[in-house]
Write an enzyme that holds these catalytic residues in place. Structure first.
Site, PDB file in Angstrom:
ATOM      1  N   ASP A   1       0.876  -1.173   0.000  1.00  0.00           N
ATOM      2  CA  ASP A   1       0.000   0.000   0.000  1.00  0.00           C
ATOM      3  C   ASP A   1       0.912   1.222   0.000  1.00  0.00           C
ATOM      4  OD1 ASP A   1      -2.104   1.886   0.354  1.00  0.00           O
ATOM      5  OD2 ASP A   1      -3.264   0.398   1.450  1.00  0.00           O
ATOM      6  N   HIS A   2       0.336   2.373  -0.242  1.00  0.00           N
ATOM      7  CA  HIS A   2       1.099   3.610  -0.109  1.00  0.00           C
ATOM      8  C   HIS A   2       0.995   4.093   1.325  1.00  0.00           C
ATOM      9  CE1 HIS A   2       0.325   4.013  -4.642  1.00  0.00           C
ATOM     10  NE2 HIS A   2       1.597   3.695  -4.464  1.00  0.00           N
TER      11      HIS A   2
ATOM     12  N   TYR B   1      -5.049   3.024   1.368  1.00  0.00           N
ATOM     13  CA  TYR B   1      -6.118   2.154   0.850  1.00  0.00           C
ATOM     14  C   TYR B   1      -5.942   1.850  -0.630  1.00  0.00           C
ATOM     15  CZ  TYR B   1      -8.216   3.690   5.272  1.00  0.00           C
ATOM     16  OH  TYR B   1      -8.434   3.994   6.599  1.00  0.00           O
ATOM     17  N   HIS B   2      -4.700   1.646  -1.016  1.00  0.00           N
ATOM     18  CA  HIS B   2      -4.365   1.233  -2.381  1.00  0.00           C
ATOM     19  C   HIS B   2      -3.764  -0.168  -2.292  1.00  0.00           C
ATOM     20  CE1 HIS B   2      -3.596   5.830  -3.038  1.00  0.00           C
ATOM     21  NE2 HIS B   2      -4.885   5.540  -3.074  1.00  0.00           N
ATOM     22  N   HIS B   3      -4.548  -1.175  -2.641  1.00  0.00           N
ATOM     23  CA  HIS B   3      -4.109  -2.567  -2.477  1.00  0.00           C
ATOM     24  C   HIS B   3      -3.392  -3.033  -3.728  1.00  0.00           C
ATOM     25  CE1 HIS B   3      -8.147  -2.629  -0.165  1.00  0.00           C
ATOM     26  NE2 HIS B   3      -7.202  -2.119   0.576  1.00  0.00           N
TER      27      HIS B   3
END
Lengths: 536, 192
Positions: A318-319, A472-474
């Site tokens: 994730d970031h 919330y970047h999977h």
């Protein structure tokens, strides 16, 4: 709210006969693939969640504002359907990070759409970190342009650090905010470049959708439809003949050694159905995509479908957020809109083995929103108004995103101890963060702090390595590789193990860069559609 | 600052309530969800409907009375603003039913403690009543205790209506507060 309507209405959720393509997941990737193929192929889309009623968006906005609702409540996330585990060193709040339903997580996203930089595709060679992608920026460049047209991107060509582009953005960029003008003076004296930022949000009427009208609740809901969400392409795919079945969670993919033969899905009436097709596109995001493959284990694939490499679920990324905020002794005019209008990519391409790529974001929504503040607290009347006036009006903040390197001990697995509403083991997001990312957060914090100090701000908070959280970047859990031993899909996003199963998702990213992933997801999805079309 | 019709419409827009339909129902003399009608509040008359919710006139008079406590002195035309907001809020929805029940509970407390309806209490007694129910310190919860429901449906509905409206926002210094579709220009303007 009529969100439950599609559960009880008499809807035909039976399989489509003679389907050419079955798409699993109606988020942006699945929607774009379905839309691209629907005119010439029989396409069916299965989604685990409901078809939300657009008329409910204002009521969902009220949930976003009122303190009694948590973020997952806005789009009805939670319960047994969405049970999950988090066994890693850092808790992963999965249900804050996704929406299940037609439109997927674009229903609650912020709508920032940057292209990855050229070096992001060659991280191993250029930075000495992680693998290179098996494709280059040049391979994706035309698809990026197409994705910008499809989503509707408002942007400008004033960013000297952005990768080369061949044409202007489809819409003009949103003008800088008042607070951007304050930051600009400080950044100029520090030699820090500010530039516009591409938004998947209409700065003017586009594609039959409204321009932004300033509701200010972009994340988690845009009532006006000015912010792109994937219902745009789901609707278009349906008008072109695609069939979309909601509340149809796929339980497993049936297969033989070389091909997927059917997607077995459940329906609200308690039945199970088999959707056969010539080709399958799995587009369930970075968590549910590997979960579905792991749930589809068999004699042929005892460790999970398409998992001969053993990498399904591995390399979850994730970031990381880095930020500094404070107050000035003058008005800063925050919280009129819910998106930002200026950024800084100046430090991005200085990345190496020690420091990850990162970008800076100049917030337009620092500090409290008065209407939200008004609903909490023990005061009312004149005392409340006095408090709101004291709290609001002079906040500033600079945020940023940092790349996490791929690591085998950061992964998505199955939790054998807990099952969902259909008896399937729930996803376990075992998230860990590498030291390079933590160092980079400190570096970003240093720059952010210098900007605020130059502004004369009193610094009130710092989100550093200890307090950081996910954006919330999977990404990364079915990664792309030319080598079948090192990745799940090839350069065309076709699984190495199966001849008719593609993956359209950020799960194929071998490395993550530090740019918000959705434009790259969209570009890859359009490319997958071309590959599927040529093969089916 | 005067609360206007535009403010009430903006407040309704922020919560997705449809004012027009409810106005028609009310002016037709009540009915449907508000079957107790507008004439119920008299000597010993009914103040709630068969479901235990307050009738429409009681909801309106109570909400106006509470608004006088929870709104700042700086706003005027409160009764018309609240009335207009309720035209949309009392729309037969689950929220409207919850509002009527919360008002009924508050009304019952008022009659029990002060032997009078909320609308007839002095300003000081109204404030004391609200604090006595615990609505000042409760966190809002539509399914919670009386205090939490009064906070949710009565106090916070009124505060949401005010501070999501342009005039309510301007009181604080933001003419385009969250929830109000005030356009994509104000964020660019500097302070007045």
């Amino acid at each position: 709210m009529s969100g439950g309507d599609t559960e009880t209405r008499d809807i035909d959720r039976s399989p489509v006969a003679n389907a050419d393509v079955c798409v699993v997941g109606a988020g942006p990737a699945g929607a774009l693939v379905a839309d691209r193929l629907a005119a010439d192929r029989d396409v069916v889309v299965l989604d685990a969640g409901p078809r939300f009623d657009p008329a409910d968006r204002l009521a969902r906005q009220e949930r976003a504002i009122r303190p009694s609702y948590d973020r997952p409540d806005v789009w009805d996330v939670g319960g047994d359907r969405d049970a999950h585990a988090s066994s890693g060193e850092r808790f992963y709040p999965l249900n804050h990070a996704r929406v299940k339903g037609v439109g997927g997580s674009t229903l609650h996203w912020q709508g920032m759409v940057m292209r990855l930089h050229e070096d992001d595709f060659n991280s191993g060679t250029a930075r000495g970190v992680g693998p290179d992608w098996p494709i280059d920026y040049a391979d994706l460049r035309p698809y990026y342009a197409e994705a910008e047209r499809e989503l509707g991107v408002a942007g400008a060509s004033d960013n000297p650090y952005a990768p080369p582009r061949e044409e202007p953005h489809p819409m003009p960029a949103f003008e800088p905010s008042y607070s951007d003008s304050l930051f600009a003076e400080a950044c100029e004296s520090l030699g820090i470049d500010m530039h516009s930022v591409p938004n998947a949000r209409n700065s003017e009427p586009y594609d039959g959708r409204s321009p932004c009208v300033g509701y200010g609740t972009c994340q988690p809901v845009c009532p006006s439809g000015a912010k792109y969400d994937a219902t745009v392409h789901v609707d278009r795919a349906e008008s072109n003949g695609a069939t979309v079945i909601d509340r149809a969670p796929v339980q497993r993919l049936e297969h033989d050694a070389d091909r997927v033969t059917a997607a077995v899905y459940a329906t609200p009436d308690g039945e199970e159905h088999r959707q056969a097709a010539d080709a399958f596109v799995v587009a369930c995001g970075g968590v549910e995509t590997p979960r579905l493959l792991l749930l589809s284990d068999s004699e042929h694939y005892p460790d999970g479908l398409a998992n001969s490499s053993g990498t399904v679920g591995r390399f979850f990324m994730d970031h990381l957020f880095a930020g500094v905020g404070g107050v000035l002794d003058e008005p800063t005019r925050q919280n009129h809109v819910g998106f930002y209008t200026s950024a800084c990519d100046q430090f991005y391409d200085g990345a190496d083995e020690d420091i990850a790529p990162f970008k800076l974001e100049f917030f337009n929504y620092a500090g409290p929103s008065p209407v939200e503040s008004a609903l909490s607290g023990d005061d009312w009347g004149d005392a409340l108004l006095d408090r709101l006036r004291e709290e609001y009006g002079n906040h500033v903040a600079v945020g940023g995103l940092v790349e996490q390197r791929p690591s085998a001990d950061s992964y998505v697995g199955l939790d054998p101890e807990r099952t969902d509403d259909h008896g399937n083991p729930v996803p376990d997001v075992h998230w860990s963060v590498d030291d390079r990312a933590l160092r980079t957060i400190e570096r970003a914090n240093g720059i952010q702090r210098s900007i605020l100090e130059e502004l004369g701000a009193e610094i009130e908070w710092v989100t550093g390595p200890d307090a950081t959280g996910p954006a919330y970047h999977h990404m990364g859990t079915t990664r792309m590789s030319d080598d079948p031993d090192r990745g799940v899909v090839d350069a065309g996003c076709l699984t190495h193990d199966l001849d008719n199963c593609w993956i359209a998702s950020s799960s194929v990213f071998p490395t993550s860069g530090a740019m918000n992933p959705t434009l790259t997801i969209a570009a890859l999805a359009l490319r997958v559609a071309d590959h599927v079309e040529s093969r089916v | 600052m005067e609360l206007t019709r535009r403010d009430a419409v903006a407040a309704l827009a922020a919560v997705g309530a449809a004012g027009g339909v409810a106005v028609g129902v009310r002016h037709a003399g009540g009915g449907g969800q508000d079957a107790a009608g507008g004439e119920a509040d008299g000597d010993g008359g009914r103040h709630d409907d068969a479901d235990g919710g307050a009738d429409e006139e009681t909801v309106r008079s109570t909400m106006v009375a509470v608004a006088a406590v929870v709104y700042p002195d700086a706003v005027s035309n409160v009764e018309a603003f609240v009335d207009r907001f309720l035209d949309g809020r009392l729309d037969g929805s689950a929220h409207a039913a919850g509002l009527r029940e919360a008002v009924a509970d508050l009304e019952a407390a008022s009659r029990s403690w002060y032997d009078a309806p909320v609308a007839e209490l002095s300003a000081a007694d109204r404030e004391e009543l609200l604090r006595g129910t615990g609505a000042d310190t409760a966190e809002e919860d539509p399914d919670g205790t009386t205090a939490e429901r009064v906070r949710y449906y009565v106090v916070n509905d009124l505060l949401l209506a005010l501070y999501a409206s342009p005039t309510g926002g301007e009181l604080v210094g933001i003419e385009n507060p969250q929830g109000h579709p005030g356009g994509a220009e104000s964020y660019r303007r500097g302070p007045k």
